[in-house]
Write an enzyme that holds these catalytic residues in place. Sequence first.
Site, PDB file in Angstrom:
ATOM      1  N   ASP A  98      19.547 -71.487 -22.432  1.00 15.94           N
ATOM      2  CA  ASP A  98      19.009 -70.256 -23.004  1.00 15.94           C
ATOM      3  C   ASP A  98      20.001 -69.110 -22.912  1.00 15.94           C
ATOM      4  OD1 ASP A  98      16.210 -68.035 -22.114  1.00 15.94           O
ATOM      5  OD2 ASP A  98      17.445 -68.195 -23.915  1.00 15.94           O
ATOM      6  N   SER A 115      24.521 -56.007 -36.467  1.00 13.36           N
ATOM      7  CA  SER A 115      24.053 -56.751 -37.634  1.00 13.36           C
ATOM      8  C   SER A 115      23.298 -55.766 -38.526  1.00 13.36           C
ATOM      9  CB  SER A 115      23.140 -57.913 -37.218  1.00 13.36           C
ATOM     10  OG  SER A 115      22.762 -58.669 -38.353  1.00 13.36           O
TER      11      SER A 115
HETATM   12  O1  LIG Z   1      10.616 -65.783 -25.221  1.00 10.80           O
HETATM   13  C1  LIG Z   1      11.507 -66.161 -25.938  1.00 10.80           C
HETATM   14  C2  LIG Z   1      12.406 -67.300 -25.573  1.00 10.80           C
HETATM   15  N1  LIG Z   1      11.934 -67.976 -24.373  1.00 10.80           N
HETATM   16  C3  LIG Z   1      13.053 -68.628 -23.689  1.00 10.80           C
HETATM   17  C4  LIG Z   1      12.584 -69.313 -22.446  1.00 10.80           C
HETATM   18  C5  LIG Z   1      11.513 -70.322 -22.759  1.00 10.80           C
HETATM   19  C6  LIG Z   1      10.367 -69.652 -23.487  1.00 10.80           C
HETATM   20  C7  LIG Z   1      10.856 -68.937 -24.721  1.00 10.80           C
HETATM   21  N2  LIG Z   1      11.784 -65.622 -27.133  1.00 10.80           N
HETATM   22  C8  LIG Z   1      11.004 -64.618 -27.691  1.00 10.80           C
HETATM   23  C9  LIG Z   1       9.849 -64.951 -28.333  1.00 10.80           C
HETATM   24  C10 LIG Z   1       9.079 -63.957 -28.947  1.00 10.80           C
HETATM   25  C11 LIG Z   1       9.494 -62.646 -28.869  1.00 10.80           C
HETATM   26  C12 LIG Z   1      10.648 -62.323 -28.208  1.00 10.80           C
HETATM   27  C13 LIG Z   1      11.420 -63.314 -27.613  1.00 10.80           C
HETATM   28  O2  LIG Z   1      10.843 -60.988 -28.277  1.00 10.80           O
HETATM   29  C14 LIG Z   1       9.784 -60.428 -29.016  1.00 10.80           C
HETATM   30  O3  LIG Z   1       8.920 -61.505 -29.374  1.00 10.80           O
END
Ligand SMILES: O=C(CN1CCCCC1)Nc1ccc2c(c1)OCO2
Length: 327
Positions: A32, A196
């Site tokens: 990650d 970006s």
């Molecule tokens: O939470 C994550 C990624 N995360 C990484 C570790 C495992 C579970 C998922 N991404 C994410 C998902 C939704 C979101 C966000 C980030 O920011 C705003 O909404």
Amino acid sequence: GAGSVANTPEAGDVEYLAPVTIGGQTVNMDFDSGSSDLWVFNTQLSLNTLSGHMAYNPAQSSTFQLLPGSTFSISYGDGSGAAGNVGTDTVNIGGATVTGQAIELATDVSTSFVTDTQSTGLIGLAFSKLNTVKPVQQKTFFDNALATLPEPVFTADLRHNAAGTYEFGAIDSTKFSGPLAWTPVNTTSGFWQFTSQAFAVGGGAPSTSVPGGQAIADTGTTLMLADQSVVDGYYSQVQGAVNNATVGGVTFPCSATLPDLQIDVGGTMATVRGDDINFAPVDQTGTTCFGGLQATTVQPQIYGDIFFKSNFVAFNGGNNSLGVAPH
Ligand SMILES: O=C(CN1CCCCC1)Nc1ccc2c(c1)OCO2
């Protein structure tokens, strides 16, 4: 030395797992680049929680050492999280080895991790300033490895429904076409963050500036979460695309032909293939499909696996830059 491991997408490319050897025990983990904790399912968890999972057993490792009094607690953007205690052990990823790596031993994990039985935890590859260990913050595997890697880099080669590669210490130029386009990374937020500010749809005229104009490269997020202006501009070119509150995002007919998205990465336009933006059906009949490009109201924008499936990305921790090329 350098290290290279194959990664494997879970069903539907929801996440990408790769093997990590901790104290001689090899487990599959979610790499990650959007977080900075290395935490694992382990023998402290209840049998119910562990059911179906691999687990790290510190008692079986001759090189494990507890860090007395150290704890961690992390929560992710999707609302999931984990917490527990901390030790150190030797970590080997495809040959790249770190001794004394902080291993965060979960004693509590949220439901989505319990049900995701293929994953034994996360290995965070963002900047160490985001690490949640207390009272003494710990370093990521990449940070610890930097000085000993042949080159201060790791690379992500993620593919749709096929094995890819995570590599530490080298850039394999057979994995992408053309030159890598390098962009400086702003490390202030602790993410691999870059500018970006523009997009184009299907080779059309580039937009003007995207509000906020920042994004992070996040292998741990399934989709591509962009500013509303990007999402509206893109799906205005997709017949039958609607904002479907029931399923929580934009859907369109699975029969739709999706245009490519060109998106600015530090001044170079990177392409996300339209095919990859058709993420998954939301119904049994495969009539309605969910978009891989969705809106986020938070900033920065989050370029997750949808972006990586079209682009090979090199993360340079030596000069804090990102290299991007189509693959
Ligand atoms: O939470 C994550 C990624 N995360 C990484 C570790 C495992 C579970 C998922 N991404 C994410 C998902 C939704 C979101 C966000 C980030 O920011 C705003 O909404």
